[in-house]
Design a protein around this motif. Structure first.
Motif, PDB file in Angstrom:
ATOM      1  N   UNK A 196      -4.726 109.315  45.822  1.00  0.00           N
ATOM      2  CA  UNK A 196      -3.761 108.983  44.775  1.00  0.00           C
ATOM      3  C   UNK A 196      -3.292 110.223  44.026  1.00  0.00           C
ATOM      4  N   UNK A 197      -4.201 111.177  43.800  1.00  0.00           N
ATOM      5  CA  UNK A 197      -3.823 112.396  43.082  1.00  0.00           C
ATOM      6  C   UNK A 197      -2.711 113.131  43.821  1.00  0.00           C
ATOM      7  N   UNK A 268      -1.666 117.454  55.125  1.00  0.00           N
ATOM      8  CA  UNK A 268      -0.784 116.566  55.882  1.00  0.00           C
ATOM      9  C   UNK A 268      -0.363 115.373  55.026  1.00  0.00           C
ATOM     10  N   UNK A 269      -1.311 114.813  54.281  1.00  0.00           N
ATOM     11  CA  UNK A 269      -0.977 113.673  53.422  1.00  0.00           C
ATOM     12  C   UNK A 269       0.062 114.053  52.381  1.00  0.00           C
ATOM     13  N   UNK A 302      -2.998  98.368  49.307  1.00  0.00           N
ATOM     14  CA  UNK A 302      -2.954  98.384  50.768  1.00  0.00           C
ATOM     15  C   UNK A 302      -3.718  99.560  51.372  1.00  0.00           C
ATOM     16  N   UNK A 303      -4.208 100.476  50.547  1.00  0.00           N
ATOM     17  CA  UNK A 303      -4.910 101.653  51.056  1.00  0.00           C
ATOM     18  C   UNK A 303      -6.266 101.319  51.663  1.00  0.00           C
ATOM     19  N   UNK A 324       0.952 105.427  54.277  1.00  0.00           N
ATOM     20  CA  UNK A 324       0.295 106.720  54.446  1.00  0.00           C
ATOM     21  C   UNK A 324      -0.996 106.778  53.642  1.00  0.00           C
ATOM     22  N   UNK A 325      -1.082 106.036  52.526  1.00  0.00           N
ATOM     23  CA  UNK A 325      -2.312 106.015  51.742  1.00  0.00           C
ATOM     24  C   UNK A 325      -3.432 105.315  52.502  1.00  0.00           C
ATOM     25  N   UNK A 326      -3.103 104.283  53.275  1.00  0.00           N
ATOM     26  CA  UNK A 326      -4.125 103.589  54.059  1.00  0.00           C
ATOM     27  C   UNK A 326      -4.751 104.536  55.080  1.00  0.00           C
TER      28      UNK A 326
END
Length: 383
Positions: A196-197, A268-269, A302-303, A324-326
């Motif tokens: 999240x950060x 990458x994230x 949804x992560x 992408x968070x998942x």
């Protein structure tokens, strides 16, 4: 006071206060309503190697437990599913289960396997499942039911009664933890907080970077400005995660290899998040934040950092496949604690990166721009 209330900035601030409350409370209430409502979606596996009482016991558990119960004949197959987070608990009934029940002074051991590389909600739930299974076993192994089973096996009534009286305390449980998490809530929540950060930082940055792109593309040229911005995005994506990871790793001791893997993953994230959150900004300007905020909140659920994918309500489960968070959170679990399907998760994150970058390029292609003199100064982003 009237002058302030008439000011457009105050009106905009009031709108954002109300808007954020509506989307946050609405999304979180609908998403987290799945606990404990969807607990029956969790899959637990029973590996039974005993074809006598164990077989009857499995049939009873499958009908009575409030979970999705799967049966496997092979323990290694089930453990692979556990590693990949397809199931969340294994109960293993050994081949000599009935045999040891028939022998006095022999204790039967049931093995439970738990993969702790999962959200805290899942871990606490499966621990409760173990307690429920143990209680269920104790109930099933009461004198009357065991006596009837042994008599059905053609054992004399007197002998079956004698054995049944000493059988209730014969069963013990052995919990085997795989991929254990270090103690502390900070470790359990690390995948969510680290992800999240980066995402929130990328969301704010994308609004500013798109503003800079609009200012400079007339001076530098449309595609030179776009490609130069992507170069800046790469550099920032490689450097910015070092600050957050540096704080986390200074508190919790992990190997240098783990730090390197986490750094590259969150680089990458961050690059993916910049591309993804830039799409609304390219389309709507600063108003893109009105779309980026709910998208972030939906992805928070949804992560899979709090709810496993299988327990998510339908909308959030669908979003998780393209979130992408998942993929980042699941990869964090694998890197920090252990887990399977790493290659598939990396592929999913990489595809989202390429798709978001392509969408940005297409939007940029159709956006008109006015050429500027090289000596002209760009206008400030915020007036």
């Amino acid at each position: 006071m009237k002058s302030f209330f008439k000011n457009k900035a105050i009106a905009s601030g009031l709108f954002m206060m109300v808007f954020y409350q509506i989307i946050m409370i609405g999304i979180f209430m609908s998403g987290y309503s799945a606990v404990p409502k969807n607990i029956d979606k969790l899959s637990v596996a029973i590996v039974n190697e005993d074809q006598q009482y164990g077989k009857k016991f499995v049939q009873q558990l499958g009908q009575e437990l409030p979970f999705h119960v799967l049966t496997y004949n092979n323990l290694e197959t089930a453990r692979k599913k556990l590693e990949d987070r397809d199931i969340y608990l294994i109960m293993h009934i050994p081949q000599d289960f009935t045999q040891k029940l028939n022998v006095q002074d022999q204790q039967v051991k049931l093995d439970y396997y738990i993969n702790q590389s999962n959200p805290a909600t899942t871990n606490s739930t499966v621990q409760n499942v173990v307690s429920q299974l143990t209680a269920k076993i104790s109930a099933e192994l009461q004198t009357s039911s065991i006596e009837g089973v042994l008599q059905n096996m053609k054992m004399p009534a007197a002998q079956s009664k004698e054995i049944a009286e000493g059988i209730v305390d014969k069963v013990s449980s052995n919990v085997v933890i795989t991929n254990p998490q270090p103690a502390g809530m900070s470790n359990q929540m690390a995948p969510m907080f680290l992800t999240m950060a980066s995402y929130v930082g990328a969301m704010i940055y994308s609004m500013m970077s798109v503003g800079a792109l609009n200012q400079l593309k007339g001076k530098l040229g449309k595609w030179k400005a776009f490609l130069s911005l992507q170069g800046v995005n790469v550099i920032l994506s490689l450097t910015a995660p070092l600050f957050g990871l540096g704080i986390y790793f200074s508190i919790h001791s992990y190997s240098a290899g783990t730090f390197t893997h986490m750094w590259l993953l969150h680089a990458l994230e961050l690059f993916t998040a910049i591309q993804f959150t830039s799409i609304p900004c390219l389309l709507m300007g600063q108003g893109g934040m009105l779309l980026n905020l709910p998208l972030m909140l939906v992805q928070t659920i949804a992560s899979g950092a709090v709810l496993p994918q299988v327990m998510m309500p339908g909308v959030f489960k669908a979003v998780s496949h393209v979130s992408l968070m998942y993929y980042t959170v699941q990869l964090d679990y694998n890197t920090l604690f252990g887990g399977g399907r790493t290659a598939g998760l990396l592929l999913g994150l990489g595809l989202i990166t390429l798709l978001a970058l392509l969408v940005n390029a297409v939007i940029h292609y159709f956006k008109a721009y006015t050429a500027m003199s090289k000596d002209a100064a760009p206008q400030p982003l915020f007036m």
